[in-house]
Motif scaffolding. Structure first.
Motif, PDB file in Angstrom:
ATOM      1  N   TYR A  39      12.149 -50.617  43.979  1.00  0.00           N
ATOM      2  CA  TYR A  39      13.310 -50.063  44.653  1.00  0.00           C
ATOM      3  C   TYR A  39      12.907 -48.849  45.475  1.00  0.00           C
ATOM      4  O   TYR A  39      12.026 -48.091  45.100  1.00  0.00           O
ATOM      5  CB  TYR A  39      14.367 -49.628  43.626  1.00  0.00           C
ATOM      6  CG  TYR A  39      14.659 -50.672  42.580  1.00  0.00           C
ATOM      7  CD1 TYR A  39      15.477 -51.749  42.868  1.00  0.00           C
ATOM      8  CD2 TYR A  39      14.110 -50.583  41.307  1.00  0.00           C
ATOM      9  CE1 TYR A  39      15.745 -52.708  41.914  1.00  0.00           C
ATOM     10  CE2 TYR A  39      14.372 -51.536  40.345  1.00  0.00           C
ATOM     11  CZ  TYR A  39      15.196 -52.600  40.654  1.00  0.00           C
ATOM     12  OH  TYR A  39      15.452 -53.553  39.704  1.00  0.00           O
TER      13      TYR A  39
ATOM     14  N   TRP B 102      23.357 -50.469  52.804  1.00  0.00           N
ATOM     15  CA  TRP B 102      23.561 -49.207  53.499  1.00  0.00           C
ATOM     16  C   TRP B 102      24.373 -48.279  52.602  1.00  0.00           C
ATOM     17  O   TRP B 102      25.382 -48.671  52.029  1.00  0.00           O
ATOM     18  CB  TRP B 102      24.279 -49.432  54.828  1.00  0.00           C
ATOM     19  CG  TRP B 102      23.464 -50.223  55.796  1.00  0.00           C
ATOM     20  CD1 TRP B 102      23.546 -51.555  56.026  1.00  0.00           C
ATOM     21  CD2 TRP B 102      22.428 -49.742  56.635  1.00  0.00           C
ATOM     22  NE1 TRP B 102      22.618 -51.935  56.954  1.00  0.00           N
ATOM     23  CE2 TRP B 102      21.912 -50.840  57.352  1.00  0.00           C
ATOM     24  CE3 TRP B 102      21.862 -48.492  56.856  1.00  0.00           C
ATOM     25  CZ2 TRP B 102      20.878 -50.719  58.270  1.00  0.00           C
ATOM     26  CZ3 TRP B 102      20.835 -48.371  57.774  1.00  0.00           C
ATOM     27  CH2 TRP B 102      20.356 -49.480  58.470  1.00  0.00           C
TER      28      TRP B 102
ATOM     29  N   ARG C 199      19.732 -45.911  53.105  1.00  0.00           N
ATOM     30  CA  ARG C 199      20.025 -47.134  52.356  1.00  0.00           C
ATOM     31  C   ARG C 199      19.199 -47.213  51.085  1.00  0.00           C
ATOM     32  O   ARG C 199      18.272 -46.450  50.880  1.00  0.00           O
ATOM     33  CB  ARG C 199      19.771 -48.365  53.226  1.00  0.00           C
ATOM     34  CG  ARG C 199      18.392 -48.415  53.804  1.00  0.00           C
ATOM     35  CD  ARG C 199      18.284 -49.421  54.921  1.00  0.00           C
ATOM     36  NE  ARG C 199      17.003 -49.205  55.595  1.00  0.00           N
ATOM     37  CZ  ARG C 199      16.326 -50.115  56.214  1.00  0.00           C
ATOM     38  NH1 ARG C 199      16.794 -51.342  56.275  1.00  0.00           N
ATOM     39  NH2 ARG C 199      15.192 -49.845  56.788  1.00  0.00           N
TER      40      ARG C 199
ATOM     41  N   ILE D 247      16.798 -49.924  49.285  1.00  0.00           N
ATOM     42  CA  ILE D 247      16.033 -51.127  49.634  1.00  0.00           C
ATOM     43  C   ILE D 247      15.516 -51.748  48.343  1.00  0.00           C
ATOM     44  O   ILE D 247      14.910 -51.077  47.513  1.00  0.00           O
ATOM     45  CB  ILE D 247      14.866 -50.797  50.580  1.00  0.00           C
ATOM     46  CG1 ILE D 247      15.387 -50.147  51.862  1.00  0.00           C
ATOM     47  CG2 ILE D 247      14.071 -52.059  50.903  1.00  0.00           C
ATOM     48  CD1 ILE D 247      14.307 -49.669  52.807  1.00  0.00           C
TER      49      ILE D 247
ATOM     50  N   TYR E  32       6.828 -50.502  54.486  1.00  0.00           N
ATOM     51  CA  TYR E  32       8.219 -50.844  54.277  1.00  0.00           C
ATOM     52  C   TYR E  32       8.953 -50.839  55.611  1.00  0.00           C
ATOM     53  O   TYR E  32       8.610 -50.081  56.508  1.00  0.00           O
ATOM     54  CB  TYR E  32       8.873 -49.854  53.310  1.00  0.00           C
ATOM     55  CG  TYR E  32       8.267 -49.886  51.937  1.00  0.00           C
ATOM     56  CD1 TYR E  32       8.436 -50.993  51.118  1.00  0.00           C
ATOM     57  CD2 TYR E  32       7.507 -48.837  51.456  1.00  0.00           C
ATOM     58  CE1 TYR E  32       7.891 -51.047  49.851  1.00  0.00           C
ATOM     59  CE2 TYR E  32       6.955 -48.878  50.193  1.00  0.00           C
ATOM     60  CZ  TYR E  32       7.149 -49.984  49.398  1.00  0.00           C
ATOM     61  OH  TYR E  32       6.598 -50.034  48.153  1.00  0.00           O
TER      62      TYR E  32
ATOM     63  N   TRP F 271      18.560 -54.876  51.472  1.00  0.00           N
ATOM     64  CA  TRP F 271      19.012 -53.504  51.394  1.00  0.00           C
ATOM     65  C   TRP F 271      20.522 -53.418  51.452  1.00  0.00           C
ATOM     66  O   TRP F 271      21.217 -54.355  51.844  1.00  0.00           O
ATOM     67  CB  TRP F 271      18.408 -52.636  52.492  1.00  0.00           C
ATOM     68  CG  TRP F 271      18.629 -53.130  53.882  1.00  0.00           C
ATOM     69  CD1 TRP F 271      19.740 -52.952  54.651  1.00  0.00           C
ATOM     70  CD2 TRP F 271      17.714 -53.893  54.663  1.00  0.00           C
ATOM     71  NE1 TRP F 271      19.563 -53.549  55.859  1.00  0.00           N
ATOM     72  CE2 TRP F 271      18.330 -54.138  55.900  1.00  0.00           C
ATOM     73  CE3 TRP F 271      16.436 -54.380  54.432  1.00  0.00           C
ATOM     74  CZ2 TRP F 271      17.703 -54.852  56.905  1.00  0.00           C
ATOM     75  CZ3 TRP F 271      15.823 -55.092  55.436  1.00  0.00           C
ATOM     76  CH2 TRP F 271      16.444 -55.314  56.649  1.00  0.00           C
TER      77      TRP F 271
END
Length: 180
Positions: free
Chosen positions: A81, A104, A87, A89, A4, A102
């Motif tokens: 998810y 924040w 954040r 994502i 990721y 994503w």
């Protein structure tokens, strides 16, 4: 284990996928309603002269609504998810590649709303019903569509929402220099 796009110092706090993606409801509901209207118009055709025009209009309406519902269902099946220390994502795993979007955490202005069943599986959404409807009307179609701020059909939704709130407060209190 997938790779990721994490920033330096960012850690994954939770990862999950939809437990029960929508399988049939939007498509078949539309089909049942339109078939019922067609049958109703055929039954009352003696009292209404423009019934064939209305049947055609309903068929065209169904032809426009079905691909949109199918696209949304395919997106739900492809989504997973991640909640990280900075954040949320959204990961869409398509057959031809993986897409990352994503949000924040300090920029989430509204608290999460949880709608869960007795087993704990539920949806976490941000914003009210009207703001999500407006966003869905403006959303792009296809693989590059921006995510609606919903984590759909995830396990233990209430605890994940609490984790997001705690992490958001912690992230808002610290200064993160790589945010946009």
């Amino acid at each position: 284990m997938r790779t990721y796009p994490l920033q330096e110092g960012e850690e994954v706090l939770w990862a999950g996928t939809s437990q029960r993606p929508r399988k049939w409801f939007p498509e078949y509901t539309q089909m049942i309603v339109i078939a019922g209207l067609v049958v109703l118009l055929i039954v009352i055709r003696g009292h209404f002269s423009g019934w064939s025009l209305l049947v055609g209009a309903y068929v065209v309406l169904f032809a426009f609504l079905l691909p949109r519902a199918s696209d949304r269902r395919a997106r739900d099946r492809a989504m997973s998810y991640l909640v990280t220390s900075h954040r949320i994502i959204f990961v869409a795993s398509w057959p031809n590649g993986t897409e990352f979007r994503w949000v924040w955490l300090p920029y989430l202005l509204l608290p999460p709303r949880v709608k869960a069943d007795e087993s704990g599986v539920g949806t976490i959404s941000f914003g009210g019903w009207w703001s999500r409807v407006q966003f869905r009307e403006k959303e792009l179609r296809g693989a590059w569509a921006p995510p609606v701020l919903e984590l759909r059909a995830i396990a233990d939704a209430a605890n994940v929402a609490n984790l997001i709130v705690r992490t958001r407060h912690r992230a808002a209190a610290t200064t993160y220099t790589q945010a946009p």
